[in-house]
Motif scaffolding. Sequence first.
Motif, PDB file in Angstrom:
ATOM      1  N   VAL A  21       0.867  -1.173  -0.046  1.00 46.65           N
ATOM      2  CA  VAL A  21      -0.135   0.022   0.227  1.00 46.65           C
ATOM      3  C   VAL A  21       0.962   1.084   0.009  1.00 46.65           C
ATOM      4  CG1 VAL A  21      -1.806   1.381   1.225  1.00 46.65           C
ATOM      5  CG2 VAL A  21      -1.614  -1.406   1.308  1.00 46.65           C
ATOM      6  N   THR A  22       0.669   2.197  -1.060  1.00 43.20           N
ATOM      7  CA  THR A  22       1.720   3.369  -1.158  1.00 43.20           C
ATOM      8  C   THR A  22       0.934   4.647  -1.446  1.00 43.20           C
ATOM      9  OG1 THR A  22       3.100   1.808  -2.221  1.00 43.20           O
ATOM     10  CG2 THR A  22       3.371   4.102  -2.605  1.00 43.20           C
ATOM     11  N   PRO A  23       0.585   5.313  -0.129  1.00 43.44           N
ATOM     12  CA  PRO A  23       0.179   6.713  -0.515  1.00 43.44           C
ATOM     13  C   PRO A  23       1.044   7.685  -0.992  1.00 43.44           C
ATOM     14  CG  PRO A  23       0.674   6.026   1.742  1.00 43.44           C
ATOM     15  CD  PRO A  23       1.053   5.002   1.129  1.00 43.44           C
ATOM     16  N   TYR A  24       0.607   8.383  -1.842  1.00 41.63           N
ATOM     17  CA  TYR A  24       1.638   9.518  -2.485  1.00 41.63           C
ATOM     18  C   TYR A  24       0.965  10.890  -2.869  1.00 41.63           C
ATOM     19  CZ  TYR A  24      -1.142   8.194  -6.888  1.00 41.63           C
ATOM     20  OH  TYR A  24      -2.208   7.747  -7.614  1.00 41.63           O
ATOM     21  N   LEU A  25       1.587  11.606  -3.199  1.00 42.98           N
ATOM     22  CA  LEU A  25       1.021  13.052  -3.758  1.00 42.98           C
ATOM     23  C   LEU A  25       1.242  13.069  -5.252  1.00 42.98           C
ATOM     24  CD1 LEU A  25       2.805  15.207  -1.180  1.00 42.98           C
ATOM     25  CD2 LEU A  25       0.481  14.522  -1.117  1.00 42.98           C
ATOM     26  N   TRP A  26       0.157  13.883  -5.805  1.00 43.12           N
ATOM     27  CA  TRP A  26       0.061  13.761  -7.186  1.00 43.12           C
ATOM     28  C   TRP A  26      -0.117  15.318  -7.549  1.00 43.12           C
ATOM     29  CZ3 TRP A  26      -4.581  13.057 -11.051  1.00 43.12           C
ATOM     30  CH2 TRP A  26      -4.168  12.903 -12.172  1.00 43.12           C
ATOM     31  N   ALA A  27       0.769  15.978  -8.893  1.00 43.44           N
ATOM     32  CA  ALA A  27       0.519  17.372  -8.941  1.00 43.44           C
ATOM     33  C   ALA A  27      -0.731  17.308  -9.884  1.00 43.44           C
ATOM     34  CB  ALA A  27       1.595  17.672  -9.843  1.00 43.44           C
ATOM     35  N   ALA A  28      -1.835  17.464  -9.464  1.00 40.45           N
ATOM     36  CA  ALA A  28      -3.247  17.534 -10.144  1.00 40.45           C
ATOM     37  C   ALA A  28      -3.519  18.810 -10.704  1.00 40.45           C
ATOM     38  CB  ALA A  28      -4.410  16.921  -9.271  1.00 40.45           C
ATOM     39  N   GLY A  29      -4.287  19.053 -11.805  1.00 43.98           N
ATOM     40  CA  GLY A  29      -4.865  20.055 -12.371  1.00 43.98           C
ATOM     41  C   GLY A  29      -6.347  20.053 -12.782  1.00 43.98           C
ATOM     42  N   ILE A  30      -6.983  21.108 -13.017  1.00 41.79           N
ATOM     43  CA  ILE A  30      -8.403  20.963 -13.209  1.00 41.79           C
ATOM     44  C   ILE A  30      -8.532  22.170 -14.260  1.00 41.79           C
ATOM     45  CG2 ILE A  30     -10.875  21.223 -12.721  1.00 41.79           C
ATOM     46  CD1 ILE A  30     -10.089  20.230 -10.063  1.00 41.79           C
ATOM     47  N   SER A  31      -9.172  21.826 -15.378  1.00 43.76           N
ATOM     48  CA  SER A  31      -9.478  22.795 -16.460  1.00 43.76           C
ATOM     49  C   SER A  31     -10.662  22.474 -17.138  1.00 43.76           C
ATOM     50  CB  SER A  31      -8.360  22.699 -17.426  1.00 43.76           C
ATOM     51  OG  SER A  31      -8.709  23.738 -18.424  1.00 43.76           O
ATOM     52  N   GLY A  32     -11.607  23.536 -17.329  1.00 42.96           N
ATOM     53  CA  GLY A  32     -13.152  23.377 -18.086  1.00 42.96           C
ATOM     54  C   GLY A  32     -13.757  24.443 -18.091  1.00 42.96           C
ATOM     55  N   ASP A  33     -14.813  24.528 -18.686  1.00 39.44           N
ATOM     56  CA  ASP A  33     -15.973  25.402 -18.567  1.00 39.44           C
ATOM     57  C   ASP A  33     -17.135  24.920 -18.023  1.00 39.44           C
ATOM     58  OD1 ASP A  33     -14.198  27.433 -19.943  1.00 39.44           O
ATOM     59  OD2 ASP A  33     -14.480  26.548 -21.861  1.00 39.44           O
ATOM     60  N   ILE A  34     -18.005  25.793 -17.329  1.00 40.77           N
ATOM     61  CA  ILE A  34     -19.305  25.633 -16.709  1.00 40.77           C
ATOM     62  C   ILE A  34     -20.182  26.701 -17.034  1.00 40.77           C
ATOM     63  CG2 ILE A  34     -20.688  25.148 -14.516  1.00 40.77           C
ATOM     64  CD1 ILE A  34     -18.196  24.061 -13.362  1.00 40.77           C
ATOM     65  N   SER A  35     -21.499  26.356 -17.646  1.00 40.79           N
ATOM     66  CA  SER A  35     -22.742  27.243 -17.798  1.00 40.79           C
ATOM     67  C   SER A  35     -23.635  26.807 -16.756  1.00 40.79           C
ATOM     68  CB  SER A  35     -23.157  27.472 -19.265  1.00 40.79           C
ATOM     69  OG  SER A  35     -23.938  28.201 -19.381  1.00 40.79           O
ATOM     70  N   ASN A 144     -20.530  21.600  -8.232  1.00 39.86           N
ATOM     71  CA  ASN A 144     -21.834  22.424  -7.300  1.00 39.86           C
ATOM     72  C   ASN A 144     -21.387  23.789  -7.372  1.00 39.86           C
ATOM     73  OD1 ASN A 144     -23.795  22.974  -5.921  1.00 39.86           O
ATOM     74  ND2 ASN A 144     -23.190  22.040  -3.756  1.00 39.86           N
ATOM     75  N   VAL A 145     -22.196  24.638  -8.129  1.00 38.56           N
ATOM     76  CA  VAL A 145     -22.125  25.870  -8.563  1.00 38.56           C
ATOM     77  C   VAL A 145     -23.180  26.891  -7.749  1.00 38.56           C
ATOM     78  CG1 VAL A 145     -21.620  27.784 -10.280  1.00 38.56           C
ATOM     79  CG2 VAL A 145     -21.087  25.384 -10.764  1.00 38.56           C
ATOM     80  N   THR A 146     -22.721  27.679  -6.849  1.00 40.70           N
ATOM     81  CA  THR A 146     -23.618  28.707  -6.374  1.00 40.70           C
ATOM     82  C   THR A 146     -23.313  30.045  -6.792  1.00 40.70           C
ATOM     83  OG1 THR A 146     -23.595  27.748  -4.135  1.00 40.70           O
ATOM     84  CG2 THR A 146     -24.393  29.884  -4.202  1.00 40.70           C
ATOM     85  N   VAL A 147     -24.257  30.633  -7.417  1.00 43.83           N
ATOM     86  CA  VAL A 147     -24.333  31.858  -8.113  1.00 43.83           C
ATOM     87  C   VAL A 147     -24.951  32.984  -7.425  1.00 43.83           C
ATOM     88  CG1 VAL A 147     -24.711  33.132 -10.382  1.00 43.83           C
ATOM     89  CG2 VAL A 147     -23.966  30.569 -10.520  1.00 43.83           C
ATOM     90  N   SER A 148     -24.480  34.164  -7.456  1.00 42.74           N
ATOM     91  CA  SER A 148     -25.007  35.340  -6.884  1.00 42.74           C
ATOM     92  C   SER A 148     -25.071  36.458  -7.542  1.00 42.74           C
ATOM     93  CB  SER A 148     -24.042  35.633  -5.486  1.00 42.74           C
ATOM     94  OG  SER A 148     -23.038  36.095  -5.658  1.00 42.74           O
ATOM     95  N   TYR A 149     -26.290  37.096  -7.610  1.00 42.24           N
ATOM     96  CA  TYR A 149     -26.366  38.469  -8.325  1.00 42.24           C
ATOM     97  C   TYR A 149     -27.381  39.177  -7.919  1.00 42.24           C
ATOM     98  CZ  TYR A 149     -27.599  41.093 -12.779  1.00 42.24           C
ATOM     99  OH  TYR A 149     -27.720  42.275 -13.506  1.00 42.24           O
ATOM    100  N   GLY A 150     -27.119  40.450  -7.859  1.00 45.73           N
ATOM    101  CA  GLY A 150     -28.209  41.454  -7.293  1.00 45.73           C
ATOM    102  C   GLY A 150     -28.551  41.074  -5.897  1.00 45.73           C
ATOM    103  N   HIS A 156     -26.428  25.048  -8.742  1.00 45.03           N
ATOM    104  CA  HIS A 156     -26.878  24.091  -9.561  1.00 45.03           C
ATOM    105  C   HIS A 156     -25.736  23.188  -9.378  1.00 45.03           C
ATOM    106  CE1 HIS A 156     -27.237  22.157 -13.566  1.00 45.03           C
ATOM    107  NE2 HIS A 156     -25.999  22.524 -13.767  1.00 45.03           N
ATOM    108  N   LYS A 157     -26.026  21.720  -9.386  1.00 42.15           N
ATOM    109  CA  LYS A 157     -25.250  20.691  -9.018  1.00 42.15           C
ATOM    110  C   LYS A 157     -25.248  19.662 -10.335  1.00 42.15           C
ATOM    111  CE  LYS A 157     -23.791  16.997  -6.051  1.00 42.15           C
ATOM    112  NZ  LYS A 157     -23.999  16.462  -4.533  1.00 42.15           N
ATOM    113  N   GLU A 158     -24.100  19.207 -10.897  1.00 40.80           N
ATOM    114  CA  GLU A 158     -24.168  18.127 -12.061  1.00 40.80           C
ATOM    115  C   GLU A 158     -23.098  17.092 -11.590  1.00 40.80           C
ATOM    116  OE1 GLU A 158     -22.949  20.323 -15.361  1.00 40.80           O
ATOM    117  OE2 GLU A 158     -20.810  20.924 -14.862  1.00 40.80           O
TER     118      GLU A 158
END
Length: 209
Positions: A21-35, A144-150, A156-158
């Motif tokens: 069993v080997t726990p480790y660290l990973w250089a993770a990145g996230i990229s994308g668009d949400i509407s 899970n996106v929480t949008v605030s306006y005015g 919204h969750k997907e």
Amino acid sequence: GAAHAGEPDTSPTGRLWSLQVTPYLWAAGISGDISPFQRAPTIGIDKSFGDVLEDLNLGGFVNIGARYDRFVFAADVMYVDTTDSKVTGPLPALPPYFPGGSIGADVDTTEFMSTIAAGYRLYESANFTFDAMAGARFWQISNNVTVSYGGYSLSHKESFGWVDPIISARGFFNFTDRLSTLVQADVGGFGAGSDNTWQVLATRNYAFR
């Protein structure tokens, strides 16, 4: 570096089972668009490893290997939970937005990946072993996106997931009876889930006995 718990991968003669069993660290990145809502502006997410580490809520990475005689099994699990705050604006004069206004959003992203493979040990010596395997990689991503306006806010969750077939190779280099290095690589997808997916993992292991 990584901690190695269990039996060394090359067992003495007559001992068929081994586990690590080997726990480790990973250089993770996230990229994308949400509407998140109809007619809402697209919210871009582009996080380098440093950004992910700064916004990290919870993360875990572990590699598990097992062997019975020359039959081998490998599992790799990754979980990352991050929260990012974004502001989009100024907005054009399109209903229901007033011109010059802005939308704030908190984006909570969880990413779970599990790779499971099994195969056969093609070569084994006191200092080096080589395994060939095949299996599948399971993905599950939730936003899970929480949008605030005015003064108002909406949420919204997907969630979506897919499975990729993979082929994999793994080598162990044993420097002493306690110290070893694992190098594991795989490639897959082939259009079944992803167009392509690949992963390379290298760890330094120490056996506690």
